[in-house]
Design an enzyme around this catalytic site. Structure first.
Site, PDB file in Angstrom:
ATOM      1  N   TYR A 166     -13.701  10.285  33.187  1.00  0.00           N
ATOM      2  CA  TYR A 166     -13.376  11.449  32.360  1.00  0.00           C
ATOM      3  C   TYR A 166     -11.856  11.616  32.384  1.00  0.00           C
ATOM      4  CZ  TYR A 166     -18.332  12.851  32.539  1.00  0.00           C
ATOM      5  OH  TYR A 166     -19.698  12.905  32.429  1.00  0.00           O
ATOM      6  N   LEU A 193     -12.711   9.429  37.325  1.00  0.00           N
ATOM      7  CA  LEU A 193     -11.836   8.524  36.584  1.00  0.00           C
ATOM      8  C   LEU A 193     -12.288   8.310  35.145  1.00  0.00           C
ATOM      9  CD1 LEU A 193      -9.381   6.575  36.748  1.00  0.00           C
ATOM     10  CD2 LEU A 193     -11.020   4.771  37.314  1.00  0.00           C
TER      11      LEU A 193
END
Length: 564
Positions: free
Chosen positions: A479, A477
Site C-alpha cells: 500500500y 509496503l
C-alpha cells in the site's frame, strides 16, 4: 575596472551541471540511438529489438505507457514521462535492458503491470526508462508437485485461472483483485482472503528467478539465501528484476461460503457490529476471513443526511451451516442468516470477490484491461488493541465531517500469529489484530480535487493516531504511501531510507540494507522508497550519473555559444 574572466558563467554552469543532470531534448535522440545499438549488441541477431522499444516519438508510446497506469493522478500532462519504454519478451531482453540502461546512465523503473498506488514504477523526478514486464506473463502449474512457476508480468487473475484449469481443489493465497500484478504483489508480501489459514503469498514461494545488476539470471541457489529472503517481501525492485516465482499451491475444499452483510449507524447496531468484529475476526476459526468496510454514505432512513455504513465481507473454507453455527455463537451481533450466505466453488468465489455475480464465467479473470483508472490515494496502519465503542463513534463523526474517505479493516490472527516476524522481510505478524487501509477515490480531474481528497485522507490518518501501532507507526509496503518518507531524487541515503524503511520493515530493515549493499553496491536499482546501501552518512550519492566530463564540455560549449 576589474578584468572580466574569459568565461563569466563557468562557475555557475559547472555548479548547476553537477547538481542537476536533467535531460535536454537535444540529446534525447542520441541517447535513444545509443541505447538501441547497445540492445542489439546484447541480444540475438534475429530479435526484432526495435519492436520492443518505444521512444516518445513512437505512435504507440502513449498507449503502451497508459496501459498499466491504474492511478489517474499520474496520467496528466505534467507527469514526468520515461524517455524509453522497453517491453521484453524473453529473459535475454531483460539482461540487455539492465546492461544498456546502466551504459547510458539512466534510472530504470520496473513495472509488472499491477496497481502501484503511488506510480513509483512509472514516474520519476530524474531521467528514466521503464522496463515493462507485461509480456513476461506465463503461468505453468504442476499439480503432481502442487507447485507452479509464474512470471512477474502475469496478473493474479491469470494465475488463479490457470490453477483452476488444472485443479478444482488447489489454490494460492494471494489478493482478491484479479488485475494486480504478480511481480509487485509477491515481492511486497502479498495477502488475501486465506491470510488467516495460510499466511502471506511469500510464505509459499520456494524459488525465484531474478536478473541482477550485472544482467545475470539467478535462481535461489545462485542468488543465495539472503537475497532470496529479501525478494520475498522486501520489494524486488530494490535488488534486481524479478523474472518469476516458484510457488507452492495450497489445498482448498470443494465448497466455500461467502457473504456480504451491511449495517448502518443511523438505523442498525452498526457500532456494536464494528466493535465486536475486532474481538472475533482475529481470533475465530482460521478457515474464516472477515474484512470490514467503514464508509460514509447517504442515509436510507433520513433523506439528505449522511451516515456510516459498516459492511462485513467474508469467506469461509467450508459449508454455510458450519459457518452459521460458528458465528451464531461467536458473533450474534452480526445477525448472519442462511439467506446471506452463498455456497460455491473456489474459483467462483474469486469471481465474486472481484465484484462479479456468482455464476459469471471465470474467463473474466483474464481481463487485464480495466475500463478506466480512478484518481485515488491509499494509506495503511496496524491495530494491536481493540478500538472502544466511544473511540469508534468519535471516528464516525470525523469521517462524516471529512465526507468521502473510507476504511478497510483486514483481520489477522490464525497462521499470521504462528510465523516469526523475521522469516521474511514482512514483519507485521503476531500482535496485530488487523490492518487498516485508508481509501479515497474521486472522479474530478485537476490539482484542486487532488489537494482536497488527499488532505482529507491525511486528516483521517491523523485522527486515528491514538488507535494504531507506535514506534514505529507501521505501514504495508504494497500500500505504497509517499507521505511516510521518501528518498530524495538521485540520493542513496541511509538516514532518509530508514524513515520509511522502519515503518515498512521494522527490525528487518537493516538486514535488507546489508543485502542491498552486497548485491547492488552502486544503487542502480532504486526508486523513491527503495532500500539504500550500507553508507550511514548523509551525503548524496548519485549513482550512474550521466554527467561525464565530455558531456559537461559539450553543454558548456553550447551555453557559451548561446550567451555570445
Amino acid at each position: 575596472m576589474a578584468k572580466q574572466p574569459a568565461f563569466p558563467y563557468l562557475g555557475l554552469f559547472l555548479t548547476l551541471s553537477l547538481c542537476s543532470c536533467t535531460p535536454r531534448a537535444a540529446f534525447d535522440s542520441s541517447v535513444y540511438e545509443s541505447f538501441l545499438q547497445c540492445l542489439k549488441e546484447n541480444t540475438s541477431p534475429q530479435d526484432q529489438i526495435s519492436d520492443l522499444v518505444y521512444s516518445q516519438s513512437n505512435l504507440s508510446y502513449t498507449s503502451v505507457l497508459e496501459a498499466y497506469i491504474r492511478n489517474a493522478r499520474f496520467n496528466v500532462s505534467t507527469t514526468s514521462k520515461p524517455l524509453v519504454i522497453v517491453t521484453p519478451k524473453q529473459v535475454a531482453h531483460v539482461h540487455a535492458s539492465v546492461v544498456c540502461t546502466k551504459k547510458v546512465g539512466y534510472q530504470l523503473k520496473i513495472r509488472s503491470g499491477g496497481h502501484d498506488f503511488e506510480g513509483i514504477s512509472y514516474v520519476s523526478d530524474t531521467p528514466f526508462f521503464i522496463l515493462d514486464m507485461s509480456n513476461l506473463r506465463s503461468v505453468e502449474i504442476d499439480i503432481k508437485d502442487e507447485s507452479g512457476w509464474v512470471q512477474a508480468g502475469a496478473t493474479l487473475g491469470e494465475l488463479y485461472h490457470k490453477i483452476w484449469q488444472n485443479s478444482k481443489v488447489h489454490s494460492f493465497p494471494a489478493g482478491v483483485c484479479p488485475t494486480v500484478g504478480v511481480g509487485g504483489h509477491l515481492s511486497g508480501g502479498g495477502y488475501g482472503n486465506m491470510l488467516r489459514k495460510y499466511g502471506l503469498s511469500v510464505d509459499h514461494v520456494v524459488d525465484a528467478q531474478i536478473v541482477d545488476v550485472n544482467g545475470k539470471l539467478l535462481d535461489r541457489k545462485a542468488m543465495g539465501e539472503d537475497l532470496f529472503w529479501a525478494v520475498r517481501g522486501g520489494g524486488g525492485a530494490s535488488f534486481g528484476v524479478i523474472i518469476s516465482y516458484r510457488i507452492k499451491l495450497v489445498p482448498i475444499p470443494e465448497t466455500v461460503t461467502v457473504f456480504r452483510v451491511e449495517r448502518y449507524v443511523d438505523q442498525d447496531n452498526a457500532t456494536d457490529v464494528a466493535y465486536k468484529w475486532q474481538l472475533v475476526a482475529p481470533k475465530t476459526d482460521e478457515n474464516l476471513f472477515m474484512r470490514m468496510l467503514i464508509q460514509p454514505v447517504t442515509s436510507k432512513a433520513k433523506k439528505g443526511e449522511k451516515t456510516i455504513r459498516v459492511t462485513v465481507i467474508a469467506q469461509y473454507l467450508g459449508y454455510a451451516n458450519s459457518l452459521l453455527a460458528l458465528l451464531g455463537k461467536e458473533f450474534p451481533e452480526l445477525g448472519l442468516t442462511k439467506e446471506d450466505c452463498l455456497e460455491t466453488d473456489w474459483i467462483h468465489s474469486v469471481v465474486w470477490w472481484a465484484n462479479y455475480d456468482i455464476g459469471t464465467s471465470p474467463d473474466v479473470l483474464l481481463d487485464r484491461n480495466p475500463n478506466s483508472a480512478n484518481f485515488l490515494k491509499r494509506k495503511s496502519d496496524y491495530v494491536q488493541n481493540p478500538i472502544s465503542k466511544d473511540g469508534l463513534e468519535w471516528l464516525w463523526s470525523r469521517m462524516l465531517e471529512l465526507g468521502k474517505t473510507g476504511l478497510v479493516f483486514n483481520s489477522y490472527g490464525g497462521k499470521m500469529d504462528q510465523i516469526p516476524a523475521s522469516d521474511t522481510p514482512f514483519p507485521h505478524r503476531a500482535g496485530n489484530l488487523f490492518k487498516i487501509q485508508y481509501s479515497v477515490n474521486w472522479e474530478e480531474p485537476g490539482s484542486e480535487a487532488d489537494k482536497k481528497y488527499i488532505n482529507q485522507i491525511r486528516r483521517l490518518y491523523s485522527y486515528t493516531t491514538p488507535f494504531v501501532s507506535k514506534n514505529p507507526r507501521s505501514a504495508y509496503l504494497n500500500y505504497r504511501d509517499l507521505d511516510i518518507g521518501v528518498m530524495g531524487p538521485g540520493k542513496n541515503n541511509y538516514d532518509e531510507g530508514k524513515v520509511y524503511g522502519y515503518k515498512y520493515f521494522k527490525g528487518n530493515f537493516d538486514r535488507l540494507v546489508k543485502v542491498k549493499t552486497a548485491v547492488d553496491p552502486e544503487n542502480f536499482f532504486r526508486n523513491e522508497q527503495s532500500i539504500p546501501t550500507q553508507s550511514r552518512h548523509s551525503s548524496d550519492v548519485r549513482s550512474h550519473s550521466r554527467c561525464t566530463i565530455p558531456v559537461l564540455v559539450k553543454l558548456f560549449v553550447l551555453l557559451h555559444a548561446c550567451l555570445g
